[in-house]
Design a protein around this motif. Sequence first.
Motif, PDB file in Angstrom:
ATOM      1  N   TYR A 195       0.840  -1.189   0.000  1.00  0.00           N
ATOM      2  CA  TYR A 195       0.000   0.000   0.000  1.00  0.00           C
ATOM      3  C   TYR A 195       0.882   1.248   0.000  1.00  0.00           C
ATOM      4  O   TYR A 195       1.637   1.488   0.939  1.00  0.00           O
ATOM      5  CB  TYR A 195      -0.914   0.007   1.235  1.00  0.00           C
ATOM      6  CG  TYR A 195      -2.208  -0.736   1.020  1.00  0.00           C
ATOM      7  CD1 TYR A 195      -2.210  -2.096   0.705  1.00  0.00           C
ATOM      8  CD2 TYR A 195      -3.428  -0.086   1.111  1.00  0.00           C
ATOM      9  CE1 TYR A 195      -3.400  -2.768   0.502  1.00  0.00           C
ATOM     10  CE2 TYR A 195      -4.621  -0.754   0.913  1.00  0.00           C
ATOM     11  CZ  TYR A 195      -4.602  -2.105   0.601  1.00  0.00           C
ATOM     12  OH  TYR A 195      -5.770  -2.770   0.392  1.00  0.00           O
ATOM     13  N   ARG A 196       0.779   2.025  -1.065  1.00  0.00           N
ATOM     14  CA  ARG A 196       1.549   3.265  -1.182  1.00  0.00           C
ATOM     15  C   ARG A 196       0.918   4.344  -0.308  1.00  0.00           C
ATOM     16  O   ARG A 196      -0.301   4.532  -0.301  1.00  0.00           O
ATOM     17  CB  ARG A 196       1.595   3.740  -2.633  1.00  0.00           C
ATOM     18  CG  ARG A 196       2.331   5.063  -2.827  1.00  0.00           C
ATOM     19  CD  ARG A 196       2.330   5.497  -4.280  1.00  0.00           C
ATOM     20  NE  ARG A 196       2.886   6.825  -4.443  1.00  0.00           N
ATOM     21  CZ  ARG A 196       4.178   7.102  -4.519  1.00  0.00           C
ATOM     22  NH1 ARG A 196       5.058   6.114  -4.453  1.00  0.00           N
ATOM     23  NH2 ARG A 196       4.612   8.334  -4.654  1.00  0.00           N
ATOM     24  N   ASN A 197       1.773   5.055   0.414  1.00  0.00           N
ATOM     25  CA  ASN A 197       1.330   6.172   1.240  1.00  0.00           C
ATOM     26  C   ASN A 197       1.054   7.374   0.340  1.00  0.00           C
ATOM     27  O   ASN A 197       1.944   7.874  -0.346  1.00  0.00           O
ATOM     28  CB  ASN A 197       2.425   6.506   2.261  1.00  0.00           C
ATOM     29  CG  ASN A 197       1.964   7.463   3.337  1.00  0.00           C
ATOM     30  OD1 ASN A 197       1.124   8.319   3.114  1.00  0.00           O
ATOM     31  ND2 ASN A 197       2.532   7.316   4.528  1.00  0.00           N
ATOM     32  N   ASN A 198      -0.189   7.824   0.319  1.00  0.00           N
ATOM     33  CA  ASN A 198      -0.582   8.935  -0.542  1.00  0.00           C
ATOM     34  C   ASN A 198      -0.263  10.308   0.051  1.00  0.00           C
ATOM     35  O   ASN A 198      -0.586  11.328  -0.549  1.00  0.00           O
ATOM     36  CB  ASN A 198      -2.082   8.861  -0.846  1.00  0.00           C
ATOM     37  CG  ASN A 198      -2.452   7.608  -1.610  1.00  0.00           C
ATOM     38  OD1 ASN A 198      -1.708   7.149  -2.473  1.00  0.00           O
ATOM     39  ND2 ASN A 198      -3.602   7.027  -1.283  1.00  0.00           N
ATOM     40  N   ARG A 199       0.330  10.323   1.231  1.00  0.00           N
ATOM     41  CA  ARG A 199       0.734  11.558   1.915  1.00  0.00           C
ATOM     42  C   ARG A 199      -0.447  12.404   2.367  1.00  0.00           C
ATOM     43  O   ARG A 199      -0.281  13.588   2.690  1.00  0.00           O
ATOM     44  CB  ARG A 199       1.639  12.421   1.028  1.00  0.00           C
ATOM     45  CG  ARG A 199       2.839  11.716   0.434  1.00  0.00           C
ATOM     46  CD  ARG A 199       3.726  12.739  -0.231  1.00  0.00           C
ATOM     47  NE  ARG A 199       4.812  12.122  -0.981  1.00  0.00           N
ATOM     48  CZ  ARG A 199       5.854  12.791  -1.459  1.00  0.00           C
ATOM     49  NH1 ARG A 199       5.943  14.097  -1.258  1.00  0.00           N
ATOM     50  NH2 ARG A 199       6.800  12.192  -2.137  1.00  0.00           N
ATOM     51  N   ASN A 200      -1.630  11.821   2.399  1.00  0.00           N
ATOM     52  CA  ASN A 200      -2.809  12.567   2.837  1.00  0.00           C
ATOM     53  C   ASN A 200      -3.640  11.733   3.804  1.00  0.00           C
ATOM     54  O   ASN A 200      -4.858  11.857   3.853  1.00  0.00           O
ATOM     55  CB  ASN A 200      -3.647  12.988   1.624  1.00  0.00           C
ATOM     56  CG  ASN A 200      -4.144  11.780   0.822  1.00  0.00           C
ATOM     57  OD1 ASN A 200      -3.878  10.629   1.182  1.00  0.00           O
ATOM     58  ND2 ASN A 200      -4.848  12.040  -0.268  1.00  0.00           N
TER      59      ASN A 200
END
Length: 588
Positions: free
Chosen positions: A341-346
């Motif tokens: 799971y990529r961290n979307n920074r939000n």
Amino acid sequence: MKKIYFFLLIFSFLISSIHAQTFTNVALQVGINSTYFDEYYVPGGGVGFADYDNDGDPDLIIASRTHFKVYRNDNGFFTDVTSQSGINMIGDCLKSVIWGDYNNDGWRDVYLTSWYSGNRLYKNNGNGTFSDITSSAGVGVPINYQSTTAAWGDVNKDGFIDLYVCNYGNIEGAGDQLNILYKNNGNGTFSDITSQAGVADSVLKKPLAVVIYDYNMDGWQDIYISMDKYQRSTMFKNLGNGTFQDVTWQTGTMCFFDAMGIGVGDYNHDGWLDMHVSNGPPGNATFRYNGNGTFTDVAVPTNTTINKECWGNGFIDYDNDGWCDLYVTASAGIDMCDVLYRNNRNNTFSNIGFSIGIRDSTFSYGAAKGDYNNDGYPDMCVTMSRDSNAHFYKNSGGSNKWLKLKCIGVQSNKDALGTIVTVYYNGNINRQVILGGSSFLSSDDVELIFGIENAAFADSVVIRWTNGTVDRSYNISANGRYTAVEGSGVIGIIPIGTEVPDSYNLYQNYPNPFNPGTKIKFSVPNYGKVTLQVFDVLGNEISVLVNENVKAGNYEIDFNASGLSSGIYFYKLSAGNFVETKKMMLVK
């Protein structure tokens, strides 16, 4: 049906084009051949990265059902050295691989657990072999115990790592196998202090994962345990007086489900360490730390429930953008494919695993991360059950910059387990903790990787050691591999520029004469093992400044002689067939 399949292929291609960075399963190519043939209720085994021979690259131990396989990393290829390693634990339903330097001699030891064959502590002899010292150290458990996992941590801040062992008990219903906290006596032996510390937990518990870290950053390492069979998890707060308090309810970390793994990381860049706890199809928990002694489960709003039968897990900044992503193994549910799971920074995550090469259709369990080829990007090893070989995911790397940091305790424990490291860059914060075991039955390499995106250097690196000492270092160049020593801060080799030299060179230190610090510069034209040593006039080794594989380039390292007497000293560079020695003078 053909049209749908064609559309999926095109979609996968487009996603892959967006994410140029990929993972490739190279297990067989790098020499890893291990399968866990399980038949019991709690399946699968663990894996652990550690540079046990101190040659600068992380090695591996992987659990199979009947024995542990030891793999030595030989410049990116793993050689099976089990037969000559001395790690000869043969049994049934073998489980955890937990690395830790229990005697502070600079060589990493390992604790191995099982369900039906007892547990073992193997001392690293410093020559590529290990000795079974379980009995003399006093950390054996009855052979009928079902020990699942364990973790190292210095719970009393005496500079020696202690050991917490989780015992599952009866497969069905309650058992009489309480957990055990072994205090390290500092003389090669351990004492069972479970009762006085108040951490036995209940016979109704079914522990599968444990982490030891300072969740509230009050200076004392706490213990968090996740439970199987819908038994409640437990958070033991370290009161700093030799006892712990069960604060599970007060902290908001209570969960009743089939918890398998625990990951720790600051996913939202607020400077506090959060946790991810894996579970079955009903959904995982993601505990955000609120900074006030409490956590909030934010799995649903962050999109990290996953809803598969999940096991191993961990936060991993796969692309070095400075934001930790999430890797979780799976063995059932929607499908059996692991997820990244990529961290979307939000405060949300998106599953991109399949699109960048995380593709499996079998039973995955333990997972650990480590940079096996020293390119600055984390790779992963995942244990597989039934009829599949372990997966070893090589990270292709990317353009983002990074720092690698190995911390060495002096007054704190040598492994620096429990140490919290914070890297500041371009107005961002990247905080990590060094753990002595996490995920499901596994342990990551203790050498940390900090992604700093496009920053040319880290503004500062702040290290909070377990005894309370705080070291600060500034303007640390990107794409460098560093060592931090307690009391001295970051002292490792610093890359100078990007030019690749055409020959080996060892330069005269400067200043010279010096008092007490000086800099030593050297150049290497090829990737390989480099050793830089300091000797006195009698030929006694004073210090080893570099002992690792490095990329081709120009480097500089600081040497601090504050503890030495005035006189002549020599420094020697060994790299490939190149050996050169130079003289320097310390004048106080």
